[in-house]
Design a protein around this motif. Structure first.
Motif, PDB file in Angstrom:
ATOM      1  N   LEU A  67       0.625  -0.794   0.293  1.00 39.34           N
ATOM      2  CA  LEU A  67       0.337  -0.106   0.144  1.00 39.34           C
ATOM      3  C   LEU A  67       0.922   1.289   0.092  1.00 39.34           C
ATOM      4  O   LEU A  67       0.766   2.178  -1.051  1.00 39.34           O
ATOM      5  N   THR A  68       2.070   1.233   0.788  1.00 34.83           N
ATOM      6  CA  THR A  68       2.688   2.271   0.867  1.00 34.83           C
ATOM      7  C   THR A  68       3.455   3.054  -0.203  1.00 34.83           C
ATOM      8  O   THR A  68       3.580   4.246  -0.306  1.00 34.83           O
ATOM      9  N   LEU A  69       3.753   1.842  -1.081  1.00 38.57           N
ATOM     10  CA  LEU A  69       5.106   2.217  -1.854  1.00 38.57           C
ATOM     11  C   LEU A  69       4.322   2.605  -2.786  1.00 38.57           C
ATOM     12  O   LEU A  69       4.759   3.425  -3.687  1.00 38.57           O
ATOM     13  N   PRO A  70       3.063   2.201  -3.633  1.00 39.23           N
ATOM     14  CA  PRO A  70       2.200   2.933  -4.612  1.00 39.23           C
ATOM     15  C   PRO A  70       1.726   4.074  -4.305  1.00 39.23           C
ATOM     16  O   PRO A  70       1.881   5.016  -4.914  1.00 39.23           O
ATOM     17  N   ILE A  71       1.282   4.439  -2.719  1.00 41.79           N
ATOM     18  CA  ILE A  71       0.862   5.558  -2.144  1.00 41.79           C
ATOM     19  C   ILE A  71       1.746   6.364  -2.683  1.00 41.79           C
ATOM     20  O   ILE A  71       1.893   7.853  -3.033  1.00 41.79           O
ATOM     21  N   ALA A  72       3.470   6.474  -2.161  1.00 35.57           N
ATOM     22  CA  ALA A  72       4.322   7.277  -2.131  1.00 35.57           C
ATOM     23  C   ALA A  72       4.779   7.579  -3.583  1.00 35.57           C
ATOM     24  O   ALA A  72       5.490   8.708  -4.201  1.00 35.57           O
ATOM     25  N   ALA A  73       4.425   6.735  -5.007  1.00 35.96           N
ATOM     26  CA  ALA A  73       5.148   7.093  -5.943  1.00 35.96           C
ATOM     27  C   ALA A  73       4.229   7.590  -6.317  1.00 35.96           C
ATOM     28  O   ALA A  73       4.087   8.727  -7.277  1.00 35.96           O
ATOM     29  N   LEU A  74       2.863   7.352  -5.947  1.00 32.88           N
ATOM     30  CA  LEU A  74       1.844   8.416  -7.291  1.00 32.88           C
ATOM     31  C   LEU A  74       2.290   9.679  -5.850  1.00 32.88           C
ATOM     32  O   LEU A  74       1.722  10.811  -7.028  1.00 32.88           O
TER      33      LEU A  74
END
Length: 204
Positions: free
Chosen positions: A132-139
């Protein structure tokens, strides 16, 4: 490094995107921070119920590591003093967001540093959160270019740098903070035991 051409391509696509897409990215640049804030609280609350104090230590360190990454990012900004692309890049589409005032430097992206740090620190506290956190951060990082206030290299360095800083911060302090949490649990102080949770004072 010069990522002006890529910046132009992204901001051109942003300007030609439907209005709802533009609005979504503008909102997301700040909404992502709120989501991370909620996750910090959720991970801490979960850690309180764990038998070992390492879980509490990791949960407490997550927001602290993120704050530390922000301080490092802001310090780098002061020394590098890169102008914002919304003022510096010729023939680029107008930014969707208001261009920050002169003196509010571009490199690295603080939003991206915070996002990268939060993503990594939360994943260290609860491994399955990485999905969850990596896609949120990348976006979040991409959104800063999309709305026109950062170069691609600003967000790339901020994202990766923030993650590395957070990982080192958490790894260095998990042991000491875990021992402090164990002492707080064993102290019998109501406030201390409420904060660290009712789990066993024994570290595992």
């Amino acid at each position: 490094m010069d990522t002006s051409d890529l910046y132009r391509d992204i901001t051109d696509s942003a300007r030609s995107a439907p209005g709802w897409v533009q609005t979504a990215f503008e909102v997301w640049t700040e909404l992502g921070l709120l989501i991370f804030g909620f996750l910090f609280i959720a991970v801490w609350w979960r850690g309180r119920g764990q038998r070992n104090t390492r879980a509490v230590a990791l949960a407490v360190l997550a927001p602290l590591a993120t704050a530390f990454a922000y301080v490092v990012s802001e310090t780098v900004k002061v020394f590098v003093q890169e102008e914002r692309p919304c003022r510096a890049v010729a023939n680029a589409a107008a930014s969707l967001s208001v261009c920050p005032e002169p003196g509010d430097w571009s490199f690295p992206s603080n939003h991206s540093a915070i996002a990268g740090a939060a993503a990594v620190a939360l994943a260290l506290a609860l491994r399955r959160l990485v999905l969850l956190t990596l896609p949120i951060a990348a976006l979040m990082a991409y959104s800063r270019v999309f709305v026109g206030v950062h170069y691609p290299h600003d967000v790339a360095v901020g994202l990766v740098g923030g993650g590395i800083i957070a990982a080192l911060f958490v790894l260095a302090l998990t042991g000491p903070v875990g021992r402090i949490a164990a002492s707080m649990r064993a102290s019998g102080n109501p406030a201390a035991t409420w904060f660290t949770g009712p789990g066993s004072a024994r570290r595992t």
